[in-house]
Write a protein that holds these residues in place. Structure first.
Motif, PDB file in Angstrom:
ATOM      1  N   ARG A 189      37.581  37.633  42.592  1.00  0.00           N
ATOM      2  CA  ARG A 189      38.871  37.417  41.944  1.00  0.00           C
ATOM      3  C   ARG A 189      39.408  36.045  42.292  1.00  0.00           C
ATOM      4  O   ARG A 189      39.089  35.486  43.347  1.00  0.00           O
ATOM      5  CB  ARG A 189      39.870  38.478  42.425  1.00  0.00           C
ATOM      6  CG  ARG A 189      39.520  39.859  41.926  1.00  0.00           C
ATOM      7  CD  ARG A 189      40.653  40.786  42.214  1.00  0.00           C
ATOM      8  NE  ARG A 189      40.255  42.152  41.885  1.00  0.00           N
ATOM      9  CZ  ARG A 189      40.487  43.185  42.677  1.00  0.00           C
ATOM     10  NH1 ARG A 189      41.084  43.009  43.841  1.00  0.00           N
ATOM     11  NH2 ARG A 189      40.104  44.386  42.300  1.00  0.00           N
ATOM     12  N   THR A 190      40.239  35.517  41.411  1.00  0.00           N
ATOM     13  CA  THR A 190      40.774  34.180  41.666  1.00  0.00           C
ATOM     14  C   THR A 190      42.001  34.214  42.540  1.00  0.00           C
ATOM     15  O   THR A 190      42.548  33.182  42.886  1.00  0.00           O
ATOM     16  CB  THR A 190      41.114  33.471  40.351  1.00  0.00           C
ATOM     17  OG1 THR A 190      41.800  34.409  39.527  1.00  0.00           O
ATOM     18  CG2 THR A 190      39.855  32.998  39.683  1.00  0.00           C
ATOM     19  N   ALA A 191      42.435  35.422  42.834  1.00  0.00           N
ATOM     20  CA  ALA A 191      43.527  35.556  43.798  1.00  0.00           C
ATOM     21  C   ALA A 191      44.755  34.789  43.371  1.00  0.00           C
ATOM     22  O   ALA A 191      45.319  33.995  44.118  1.00  0.00           O
ATOM     23  CB  ALA A 191      43.072  35.094  45.178  1.00  0.00           C
ATOM     24  N   VAL A 192      45.167  35.034  42.147  1.00  0.00           N
ATOM     25  CA  VAL A 192      46.259  34.244  41.576  1.00  0.00           C
ATOM     26  C   VAL A 192      47.529  34.336  42.409  1.00  0.00           C
ATOM     27  O   VAL A 192      48.150  33.326  42.732  1.00  0.00           O
ATOM     28  CB  VAL A 192      46.553  34.729  40.144  1.00  0.00           C
ATOM     29  CG1 VAL A 192      47.658  33.863  39.534  1.00  0.00           C
ATOM     30  CG2 VAL A 192      45.295  34.655  39.309  1.00  0.00           C
ATOM     31  N   ALA A 194      48.112  34.959  45.450  1.00  0.00           N
ATOM     32  CA  ALA A 194      47.599  35.188  46.790  1.00  0.00           C
ATOM     33  C   ALA A 194      48.606  34.912  47.885  1.00  0.00           C
ATOM     34  O   ALA A 194      49.799  35.101  47.715  1.00  0.00           O
ATOM     35  CB  ALA A 194      46.348  34.340  47.018  1.00  0.00           C
TER      36      ALA A 194
END
Lengths: 199, 199, 199, 199
Positions: A189-192, A194
């Motif tokens: 996941r891009t860990a938006v 985060a």
DNA sequence: AATGAATGAGGTTTCATTCAT
DNA sequence: CATGAATGAAACCTCATTCAT
């Protein structure tokens, strides 16, 4: 020699040894220093431990046993694959923090163990890693991560282990953030949204 | 004492020391063992190095200088942010393999350095990490990874560093696969077509 | 470690050790005491000898080698069986006196030798005893002593060895008297004109 | 501490100590080993003996007292000078065999006795030797051996004592043969019909 | 540059002995 | 009588370092 391996007293001594081995290294820490910090004479050490080497073993073993225990407890309550992966990561970080001394010693002083001690601890380690293997396999089965040859698992565990080199509990990062970011990385996941949204 | 710090002879001695420190640990490796492996007498060692400690410094420094050099060369040819990140990861793995002894020693024996030596090497390490910081920043600017407070970078570097614990060059995994998987994890990809496509 | 086993220096050190082991016993004599008497530091001892145990070996070996040498010289000049027996007895007493320390140590500290050392010294001892066996056999052949199953030889040698327990060179008895009485006893004589006629 | 010095229990402990001191040496035998073989804890030993040293004393004393007792009994029945000499030699061999451990310890560990202990045991030894002196004097008076300044007596006793070094009761030689040969040597006989007539 | 004997501080471990229980 | 943890001195040995050659 005191054979009562789980006595309260012995556990205290092991904790003190863990701290010293962690701070100064196994070879550099003298038995005289160990004894002094324990509040006994150097000769008395050998009523509790056969060897200096046995102290090292006890330190590492205690960390591993605790890691296993915490992991099992964490998994006991988590149900979904992802929740279990998260729980496991957090449990790993948890013992890495609680038993930091022992785990650092395990990493750094592995070489100083006798062959026999090492063999015993390898078994413990394998048992622990098989837990990770299983949980990640569940994630794969659930389609959360499409494939895994053990590579991602190893990289992720390595990333976690390495945290003992730089992570400080009194810094701005919370263990939960670490665990979450790691799960995100593992699951791709891009860990938006985060870590540290307010920072 | 030989002041010519870059002499061929000295580099040989440092390489031998790196191997021994890596295999046996700094404290455990005696000056006599070092000398024996170098084909000289223990007294003669002190014509090349002031201290045992200075040998340790030389070993670690050599690994770091080489790491920096390889990273710079790799970046010199890579243009896009993602390519640069990949190049950097591969360069890191490359020196981790080529100079494995020195890097293992750096990780394990950091504590045994004198304060002065350590301070000097910290500078080198910071310089190296700033390269990573910069490349990841470029990725962020390019929208490849939306945010980063250093956490992902640290986890990724840790994952890489930890490879010295388990990666074997003669195994089935190629360094390129490691680098690719790591970049995928950093950039939040699920790594659909992951490792060993041809195997 | 100094491998020159026959160096003058080493022989001096061995002689000093022999005296101390004889006076105080092997176990009771500390390496520090040894070193102090030798005029060096305790650490320096281990340039000359691998072990405390190796010093013990050197002490006993030196006594045995000397005994053998003296016996051979004595026999070289003696012609008749009886003269040879007498010469051998006197040679035995001679080394017992000259190298008293070493021989006392051999008797008392035999047990403290390592298995390997002991095996080597057993060979030396066997070689020495075979000389006695031969000379007594010559006496038997000459009809001087009618039979021998080794018993008289053993008793006689024992009587001689035991002299280290009570014989003092500065007393009234001369070694020649000892040797003569022993030969008389061995050959079954009443020793009419025995020792100390004037005393 | 148990003051009952002749208690059955104490005699058992002394016998065990004798065996261990004989096998391993006084210095080498640890108090813990002693206690273990006795079936008690090391601390408990000091209820029976003040010192490790006192155990050594008890061991040697027991051997000497027994030697004296056997000698007196043997002489009680023997009438002629020669019979008495023979009886004494055989009694000596008899205790040398029965109480071998204690006598070996007496020979080997004499040095380890405290001054006080040694002084007490010297008295016992002198008393024993005076018996020999007396019996040999009787032989002289009877014209069996024309003169003696103690030399033959000492040589003979030495020969006997030395037998602990090589004599094995399970070998072909009988104690009577030893005693006979010794008397023959003392009295200056050629021992024509000596050892092993039936073998 | 090299040697190698010597140093001397300090390492781990042992062990006789004590003492509270 | 018995225990066993604790003592503390002292044992053997190692090792980085020096220095005269």
């Amino acid at each position: 020699m005191n054979k009562n391996k789980n006595s309260k007293r012995r556990q205290e001594l092991v904790a003190i040894a863990a701290r010293l081995f962690c701070d100064q290294g196994y070879e550099t820490t003298t038995v005289r220093t160990l004894a002094a910090e324990m509040g006994i004479q150097s000769g008395s050490l050998f009523h509790h431990f056969k060897d200096k080497q046995e102290i090292l073993f006890a330190v590492i073993e205690s960390g591993m046993l605790h890691a296993m225990e915490i992991a099992r407890q964490a998994l006991y309550e988590a149900k979904t694959p992802e929740a279990r992966l998260y729980a496991l990561a957090q449990a790993h970080l948890s013992t890495l923090l609680q038993d930091r001394d022992a785990h650092v010693v395990a990493i750094y002083e592995w070489r100083s163990l006798s062959d026999l001690s090492r063999a015993h601890l390898v078994e413990l380690r394998d048992a622990y890693e098989s837990i990770w293997r299983e949980v990640i396999y569940e994630c794969q089965q659930a389609g959360l991560v499409p494939d895994d040859q053990g590579l991602r698992r190893r990289l992720a565990l390595g990333a976690l282990n390495w945290t003992v080199q730089w992570y400080r509990p009194d810094g701005p990062l919370r263990p939960e953030d670490l665990a979450q970011t790691l799960v995100d990385m593992l699951l791709g996941r891009t860990a938006v949204a985060a870590v540290l949204p307010s920072a």
